[in-house]
Design a protein around this motif. Structure first.
Motif, PDB file in Angstrom:
ATOM      1  N   UNK A 151       0.858  -1.184   0.000  1.00 44.76           N
ATOM      2  CA  UNK A 151       0.000   0.000   0.000  1.00 44.76           C
ATOM      3  C   UNK A 151       0.894   1.234   0.000  1.00 44.76           C
ATOM      4  N   UNK A 152       0.501   2.241  -0.790  1.00 42.33           N
ATOM      5  CA  UNK A 152       1.295   3.464  -0.944  1.00 42.33           C
ATOM      6  C   UNK A 152       0.358   4.655  -0.829  1.00 42.33           C
ATOM      7  N   UNK A 153       0.766   5.643  -0.022  1.00 40.07           N
ATOM      8  CA  UNK A 153       0.017   6.890   0.114  1.00 40.07           C
ATOM      9  C   UNK A 153       0.962   8.047  -0.152  1.00 40.07           C
ATOM     10  N   UNK A 154       0.637   8.863  -1.157  1.00 38.78           N
ATOM     11  CA  UNK A 154       1.477   9.988  -1.563  1.00 38.78           C
ATOM     12  C   UNK A 154       0.739  11.288  -1.285  1.00 38.78           C
ATOM     13  N   UNK A 155       1.232  12.041  -0.309  1.00 41.77           N
ATOM     14  CA  UNK A 155       0.711  13.371  -0.005  1.00 41.77           C
ATOM     15  C   UNK A 155       1.787  14.375  -0.410  1.00 41.77           C
ATOM     16  N   UNK A 156       1.954  14.536  -1.717  1.00 40.54           N
ATOM     17  CA  UNK A 156       3.039  15.336  -2.282  1.00 40.54           C
ATOM     18  C   UNK A 156       2.474  16.392  -3.227  1.00 40.54           C
ATOM     19  N   UNK A 157       3.201  17.500  -3.414  1.00 41.99           N
ATOM     20  CA  UNK A 157       2.744  18.507  -4.389  1.00 41.99           C
ATOM     21  C   UNK A 157       2.741  17.986  -5.820  1.00 41.99           C
ATOM     22  N   UNK A 158       3.705  17.107  -6.145  1.00 43.95           N
ATOM     23  CA  UNK A 158       3.795  16.552  -7.500  1.00 43.95           C
ATOM     24  C   UNK A 158       3.960  15.046  -7.409  1.00 43.95           C
ATOM     25  N   UNK A 159       2.915  14.315  -7.115  1.00 48.25           N
ATOM     26  CA  UNK A 159       3.064  12.855  -6.955  1.00 48.25           C
ATOM     27  C   UNK A 159       3.472  12.140  -8.234  1.00 48.25           C
ATOM     28  N   UNK A 160       3.201  12.726  -9.397  1.00 54.41           N
ATOM     29  CA  UNK A 160       3.550  12.075 -10.647  1.00 54.41           C
ATOM     30  C   UNK A 160       5.067  11.964 -10.823  1.00 54.41           C
ATOM     31  N   UNK A 161       5.834  12.824 -10.151  1.00 56.97           N
ATOM     32  CA  UNK A 161       7.294  12.746 -10.240  1.00 56.97           C
ATOM     33  C   UNK A 161       7.822  11.537  -9.479  1.00 56.97           C
ATOM     34  N   UNK A 162       7.178  11.203  -8.364  1.00 54.44           N
ATOM     35  CA  UNK A 162       7.646  10.079  -7.547  1.00 54.44           C
ATOM     36  C   UNK A 162       7.196   8.732  -8.077  1.00 54.44           C
ATOM     37  N   UNK A 163       6.286   8.700  -9.041  1.00 57.15           N
ATOM     38  CA  UNK A 163       5.770   7.423  -9.528  1.00 57.15           C
ATOM     39  C   UNK A 163       6.820   6.605 -10.265  1.00 57.15           C
ATOM     40  N   UNK A 164       7.847   7.265 -10.801  1.00 49.59           N
ATOM     41  CA  UNK A 164       8.876   6.510 -11.536  1.00 49.59           C
ATOM     42  C   UNK A 164       9.685   5.618 -10.601  1.00 49.59           C
ATOM     43  N   UNK A 165       9.645   5.875  -9.306  1.00 50.04           N
ATOM     44  CA  UNK A 165      10.338   5.024  -8.340  1.00 50.04           C
ATOM     45  C   UNK A 165       9.450   3.902  -7.813  1.00 50.04           C
ATOM     46  N   UNK A 166       8.195   3.859  -8.229  1.00 49.21           N
ATOM     47  CA  UNK A 166       7.266   2.827  -7.772  1.00 49.21           C
ATOM     48  C   UNK A 166       6.971   1.864  -8.914  1.00 49.21           C
ATOM     49  N   UNK A 167       8.012   1.240  -9.418  1.00 48.96           N
ATOM     50  CA  UNK A 167       7.893   0.243 -10.472  1.00 48.96           C
ATOM     51  C   UNK A 167       8.474  -1.072  -9.969  1.00 48.96           C
ATOM     52  N   UNK A 168       8.194  -2.118 -10.682  1.00 50.76           N
ATOM     53  CA  UNK A 168       8.672  -3.438 -10.268  1.00 50.76           C
ATOM     54  C   UNK A 168      10.016  -3.714 -10.937  1.00 50.76           C
ATOM     55  N   UNK A 169      11.079  -3.602 -10.124  1.00 53.60           N
ATOM     56  CA  UNK A 169      12.417  -3.944 -10.571  1.00 53.60           C
ATOM     57  C   UNK A 169      13.163  -4.597  -9.419  1.00 53.60           C
ATOM     58  N   UNK A 170      14.467  -4.757  -9.590  1.00 59.28           N
ATOM     59  CA  UNK A 170      15.245  -5.475  -8.579  1.00 59.28           C
ATOM     60  C   UNK A 170      15.250  -4.752  -7.237  1.00 59.28           C
TER      61      UNK A 170
END
Length: 531
Positions: A280-299
């Motif tokens: 579960x992830x909750x983003x209370x940020x001014x620009x949450x779309x910028x942080x989405x690149x770190x929420x991907x499935x990788x190693x």
């Protein structure tokens, strides 16, 4: 501090060095850490005192009480005369590291006083504590700390996620005990406390194998819920970390000062596995779309690889919502939905109407019946005429028709003083009768909602990132279906059969034998129960 957090495992009684909430009225709550000594060294004779607009409350009257108890205010001299060191004309405020201005009384730093403090303040609370004296008015209620009351009383450092919002968010994110949650933008800590209670599933029984407190490799300590919180502002992170320590949430909440836009959510870098295993992830940020690149499935992903991940963003502007939705679709998030919450507060109370309620707080002192209204009008009219025109007893009886006979009612004799009841006497009579009444049962029970919204509203964007699904996963799923359920071959394709189809097949295989048919139906029902 107590080894257990009062937010997670509250005790039956208040204890020293623990958080308590003073409930003064519905929209006014004051948090305080209960102390047996004056930790702020203010110098009250009663020791540590919490001062409010509804009275003063020495902590000696708050410790050892049951939660929900009503505590009366105490008489505390909050001026300089009521402080230790200011009595008997000994002077003004004491100064740390210097001398007092009390009649030239020098307190220099010597070998006898190496701390550099005035002699009166050698240590907080070292003097004898005066027994508190109850005040005539003022009271409060002691409430145990919960996320709901903490949200209503916490110091606001940023915008706050209120109870209607975070309760709905935690439900949509499917947060249960044992879940790991990522929170970016901790701010004032409202959502942090609520999430900590939701994921709490017991304390650690052992330290992590890697030796780093709070960090553990995936697979270690399964089922222990945790909130991984991130805050960009350094001062806010320090203040929230101090609150987490005071509230006993260090083992459940792991707060990190970090810019998630640049550094992401992983601790070990891009090459090592992340200790976070969040679903579960909750983003209370001014620009949450910028942080989405770190929420991907990788190693080095902080997301749980074996389950779907639910996400929520908290944005006050619709433009932020649009950019966030575009980024979610670009990174493969599904079931994107926006929700706006609007909550009305409902007030329930007893509504009492009548002249017998005159002078009592929170009631409408208006006549409940026509007889009450006529009686009060006659009383007011008669008293007014008697005062201004000086009517005699006979004229007053003829006008009102309420006094039939009076002893010695001759011409020119004024009515006796006890026949007229003044307003002060009437109010005192009502107040005395109140002691024998059960006001909580009287009147009509009514409820009303607020005409306007007074809570902060924002747009909530929800999305789901499904678990990885490869051809190998598909083959395993097909094998499980073939093993657990009968099959129906349609054009060479393997398809599972519904319960109705399996019952029809059982009937055909029985060939009209009712006993065999019933046994096959029982087998079908047992298979459904096992599924």
């Amino acid at each position: 501090m107590s080894p257990h957090s009062p937010f997670l495992l509250p005790s039956a009684l208040t204890s020293p060095d623990s958080l308590a909430i003073l409930h003064l009225k519905r929209d006014l709550l004051t948090p305080t850490i209960l102390r047996t000594y004056d930790d702020e060294n203010i110098g009250y004779a009663e020791g540590k005192v919490t001062t409010t607009r509804y009275g003063n409350y020495p902590h000696s009257t708050l410790i050892g009480q049951q939660w929900g108890s009503q505590i009366k205010a105490s008489q505390v001299d909050t001026g300089t005369r009521g402080r230790v060191g200011h009595q008997a004309g000994r002077g003004s405020k004491r100064k740390r590291g210097g001398s007092s201005t009390s009649h030239g009384d020098d307190a220099a730093v010597t070998g006898e006083n190496p701390t550099g403090l005035a002699q009166e303040e050698e240590c907080p609370g070292s003097g004898e504590v005066k027994a508190p004296i109850p005040a005539a008015t003022g009271f409060c209620h002691l409430l145990p700390p919960t996320p709901e009351v903490w949200t209503a009383s916490l110091p606001h450092r940023t915008q706050v996620v209120y109870t209607p919002d975070y309760s709905y968010i935690l439900q949509r994110l499917r947060v249960t005990p044992g879940t790991e949650v990522i929170e970016a933008g901790a701010g004032s800590g409202s959502f942090t406390h609520a999430a900590a209670r939701a994921v709490f599933n017991g304390y650690r029984s052992k330290e992590p194998s890697n030796g780093v407190r709070g960090l553990h490799a995936k697979g270690v300590d399964p089922g222990i819920g945790r909130v991984w919180s991130f805050e960009f502002h350094h001062q806010r992170a320090q203040k929230l970390q101090a609150e987490i320590r005071e509230h006993g949430l260090e083992g459940v909440v792991e707060l990190t000062h970090r810019d998630v836009y640049q550094d992401g959510f992983s601790f070990g870098g891009s090459l090592s596995p992340s200790p976070i295993n969040a679903s579960a992830v909750f983003l209370d940020l001014p620009a949450p779309w910028v942080a989405l690149r770190h929420l991907t499935r990788n190693h080095s992903s902080p997301l749980n690889p074996s389950t779907s991940v639910h996400l929520c963003t908290f944005s006050p502007c619709i433009e932020q919502v649009q950019r966030t939705i575009s980024a979610l679709r670009a990174f493969g998030w599904l079931d994107v939905e926006m929700v706006e919450l609007s909550a009305h507060r409902i007030e329930c109370r007893r509504e009492r109407v009548g002249l017998q309620e005159e002078g009592l707080p929170g009631v409408s002192a208006t006549p409940a019946t026509v007889d009450e209204a006529v009686g009060r009008l006659r009383e007011v009219e008669g008293r007014d005429r008697s005062y201004h025109h000086g009517l005699t007893v006979k004229a007053l009886n003829e006008t009102l028709g309420t006094v039939e006979s009076m002893a010695g009612g001759g011409e020119g004799k004024r009515i006796a003083a006890e026949e007229f009841v003044s307003k002060q006497q009437r109010l005192q009579k009502i107040k005395d009768a109140q002691m024998s009444r059960k006001l909580y049962k009287e009147g009509r029970l009514v409820h009303r909602s607020e005409p306007e919204l007074k809570m902060h509203t924002s747009y909530l964007v929800f999305a789901v990132l499904p678990r990885p699904w490869t051809e190998q996963h598909e083959r395993k799923a097909q094998q499980a279906i073939q093993k657990e359920a009968p099959e129906a071959n349609v054009d060479g394709l393997v398809q599972p059969m519904s319960k109705r189809q399996r019952k029809r097949a059982a009937k055909e295989l029985a060939g009209g034998d009712k006993h065999s048919e019933m046994e096959m139906k029982w087998l079908v029902d047992d298979d459904d129960g096992d599924d």
